[in-house]
Design an enzyme around this catalytic site. Structure first.
Site, PDB file in Angstrom:
ATOM      1  N   GLU A 147       0.820  -1.206   0.000  1.00 45.77           N
ATOM      2  CA  GLU A 147       0.000   0.000   0.000  1.00 45.77           C
ATOM      3  C   GLU A 147       0.862   1.267   0.000  1.00 45.77           C
ATOM      4  OE1 GLU A 147      -4.266  -0.235   1.798  1.00 45.77           O
ATOM      5  OE2 GLU A 147      -3.013   0.776   3.263  1.00 45.77           O
ATOM      6  N   HIS A 174       7.349 -26.952  -0.544  1.00 43.57           N
ATOM      7  CA  HIS A 174       6.575 -27.990  -1.214  1.00 43.57           C
ATOM      8  C   HIS A 174       5.424 -27.372  -2.006  1.00 43.57           C
ATOM      9  CE1 HIS A 174       8.811 -30.863   1.226  1.00 43.57           C
ATOM     10  NE2 HIS A 174       8.713 -29.927   2.162  1.00 43.57           N
ATOM     11  N   LYS A 212     -13.612   2.056  -2.189  1.00 46.55           N
ATOM     12  CA  LYS A 212     -14.492   2.385  -1.049  1.00 46.55           C
ATOM     13  C   LYS A 212     -15.639   3.275  -1.530  1.00 46.55           C
ATOM     14  CE  LYS A 212     -10.983   2.514   2.634  1.00 46.55           C
ATOM     15  NZ  LYS A 212     -10.288   3.385   3.567  1.00 46.55           N
TER      16      LYS A 212
HETATM   17  O1  PA5 Z   1      -2.702   2.071   6.006  1.00 51.33           O
HETATM   18  C1  PA5 Z   1      -3.809   2.560   5.924  1.00 51.33           C
HETATM   19  O2  PA5 Z   1      -4.017   3.767   6.124  1.00 51.33           O
HETATM   20  C2  PA5 Z   1      -5.029   1.716   5.621  1.00 51.33           C
HETATM   21  O3  PA5 Z   1      -4.723   0.466   5.133  1.00 51.33           O
HETATM   22  C3  PA5 Z   1      -5.869   1.571   6.876  1.00 51.33           C
HETATM   23  O4  PA5 Z   1      -5.132   0.966   7.875  1.00 51.33           O
HETATM   24  C4  PA5 Z   1      -7.167   0.783   6.650  1.00 51.33           C
HETATM   25  O5  PA5 Z   1      -7.840   1.198   5.493  1.00 51.33           O
HETATM   26  C5  PA5 Z   1      -8.087   0.976   7.846  1.00 51.33           C
HETATM   27  O6  PA5 Z   1      -8.336   2.331   8.014  1.00 51.33           O
HETATM   28  P1  PA5 Z   1      -8.897   2.960   9.344  1.00 51.33           P
HETATM   29  O7  PA5 Z   1      -7.904   2.764  10.419  1.00 51.33           O
HETATM   30  O8  PA5 Z   1      -9.119   4.392   9.019  1.00 51.33           O
HETATM   31  O9  PA5 Z   1     -10.169   2.247   9.651  1.00 51.33           O
END
Ligand code: PA5
Length: 449
Positions: free
Chosen positions: A283, A304, A416
């Site tokens: 990410e 394996h 989203k």
């Molecule tokens: O790294 C990030 O910002 C995202 O992957 C969030 O951790 C994830 O979308 C969850 O978001 P939030 O903590 O706002 O619920």
């Protein structure tokens, strides 16, 4: 002790086609130095996660003791960066039997898979459960949906006392959860505004569940602090573990076409560490046409399963092995075993695990697959803290080499938004229209009974 052995990513061991030249590392030293200075300047902003190891922990430890004394179950409701680190610490330190210890039993509600949520609800006694709702944005669909289910159940069972079973960990000002918490008078912990989800494990996000389940969070932070002190002092990538990992992966990807980064622990307690790393690496760095696909592999199990591919598929992978020297237990194979399997006699399972790793490394060198090995003497709080910090900094640093922002995730938001449109959320009507334009069911194959 943490040792990074990068011999087998270098050209003198696996050849120039796939291996990195020392000159290539040398050529980056000035750039790394500039990035290093920028990171130091950004410590109060985008690299604020590097300051988390210095936080005070009195409040969280006190809260953890209260929870331990009053509850039998501790359930985190969160997803992504608000859950992966919590699971990672539990498994790495307490092992897979973490729920057999004398601490509240620990579960995570991340997915909105009704069977999973139902299974957790079946296991817990809601009257004896503390729910920690964790969301930085305060509005993530999965988290809020699971929270809404839990809230209704809590209210039905406990009436006004439901509030005593909730702690919110969220942004200090923004988001639905903060507003709801303030309105209802629910206990809340802050997530530092400058720390993004996947970099937040060493904040209240990861520390409360850890402390509740008996993990020494001070030692965890001490390890991270040690790594920070070292990494902030030295810019030379050959001496700075985070920059070494980052630069090797960057060069392997950009110069040698290694677009897949495999992480393969030969110590299963690090299995969830790979899940945490996957989010961090993917990410943070997968944007604007850059990035490396992180891939999970577990030694020896995936010998394996995947090693055939790693050796003979297109040469697009760099592999990081994680090795731990000390095992908390071991079993020796006795001497008096059938002759045909006599080669196993007197070896212990840990020895076999290590030998299998060595065999795999040799096979990969032969196939010219770049691989590095990170060795830890023992998987304790201190070393885990170091490893977490090193990987977070390696990720931020690599983002700077790519000249991208490692701290945002614009491509996640779009999915989203479509989901909001489909759920009929106000303000997302255009997204629903766009969805209908984009998604059609035209070519299908169906098999009926
Ligand atoms: O790294 C990030 O910002 C995202 O992957 C969030 O951790 C994830 O979308 C969850 O978001 P939030 O903590 O706002 O619920």
């Amino acid at each position: 002790m943490i040792k990074i052995d990068f011999t087998n990513v270098m050209s003198d061991f696996i050849g120039e086609k796939h291996g990195i030249l020392f000159e290539e590392i040398e050529a980056y030293k000035e750039i790394v130095k500039e990035v290093h200075e920028k990171i130091k300047e950004e410590r109060d902003n985008s690299f604020y996660f590097t300051k988390l190891p210095y936080q005070h922990t009195e409040e969280i430890k006190k809260l953890a003791i209260e929870i331990r004394e009053n509850f039998d179950y501790f359930v985190v409701i969160g997803i992504g960066g608000s859950a992966l680190g919590n699971q990672m610490i539990q498994e790495a330190i307490n092992g897979f039997n973490y729920n057999n210890f004398n601490y509240p039993k620990f579960y995570i509600m991340d997915n909105v898979d009704p069977e999973k949520i139902g299974n957790i609800l079946d296991l817990i006694d809601i009257r004896k459960t503390m729910f920690n709702v964790i969301t930085k944005s305060g509005s993530t669909v999965e988290t809020i949906a699971n929270f809404a289910i839990v809230l209704t159940t809590l209210k039905d069972e406990l009436g006004e006392d439901y509030k005593d079973h909730l702690i919110f960990t969220t942004d200090p000002e923004k988001g639905f959860l903060r507003k709801f918490g303030e309105r209802e008078g629910i206990k809340m912990l802050d997530i530092p505004p400058k720390v993004g989800g996947r970099f937040s494990v060493l904040s209240n996000v990861g520390l409360l569940s850890s402390a509740v389940c008996g993990i020494d969070i001070d030692l965890l932070l001490e390890g991270a602090r040690k790594a920070d002190e070292l990494c902030m002092k030295i810019s030379n990538p050959l001496e700075n573990p985070a920059y070494l990992i980052g630069l090797i992966h960057y060069l392997a990807c950009e110069r040698k076409g290694k677009h897949i980064s495999v992480m393969m622990p030969y110590f299963e307690r690090l299995s969830s560490f790979v899940d945490w790393y996957r989010q961090l690496w993917a990410e943070s760095l997968g944007k604007e046409g850059f990035g490396q696909t992180p891939l999970k592999s577990i030694g020896t199990i995936d010998q394996h399963s995947q090693i055939q591919l790693f050796r003979e598929s297109p040469k697009d992978k760099i592999i990081t092995f994680l090795r731990v020297l000390e095992s908390s237990r071991d079993y020796k194979i006795p001497k008096d075993i059938p002759e045909e399997i006599g080669y196993l006699a007197n070896h212990s399972l840990k020895e076999i695990l290590d030998i299998e790793l060595e065999g795999t490394i040799a096979a990969l060198i032969k196939s010219q697959v770049p691989n590095l090995t990170i060795t830890i003497d023992r998987l304790n709080h201190y070393n885990l803290g170091m490893l977490i910090y090193i990987y977070e900094l390696a990720t931020g640093f690599t983002g700077m080499l790519y000249k991208i922002n490692p701290f945002d995730q614009p491509a996640v938001e779009e999915g989203k938004d479509f989901a909001y449109g489909l759920m009929g959320r106000k303000g997302y009507e255009k997204k629903l229209e766009e969805y209908r334009e984009l998604v059609k069911e035209k070519y299908t194959l169906e098999i009926n009974d």
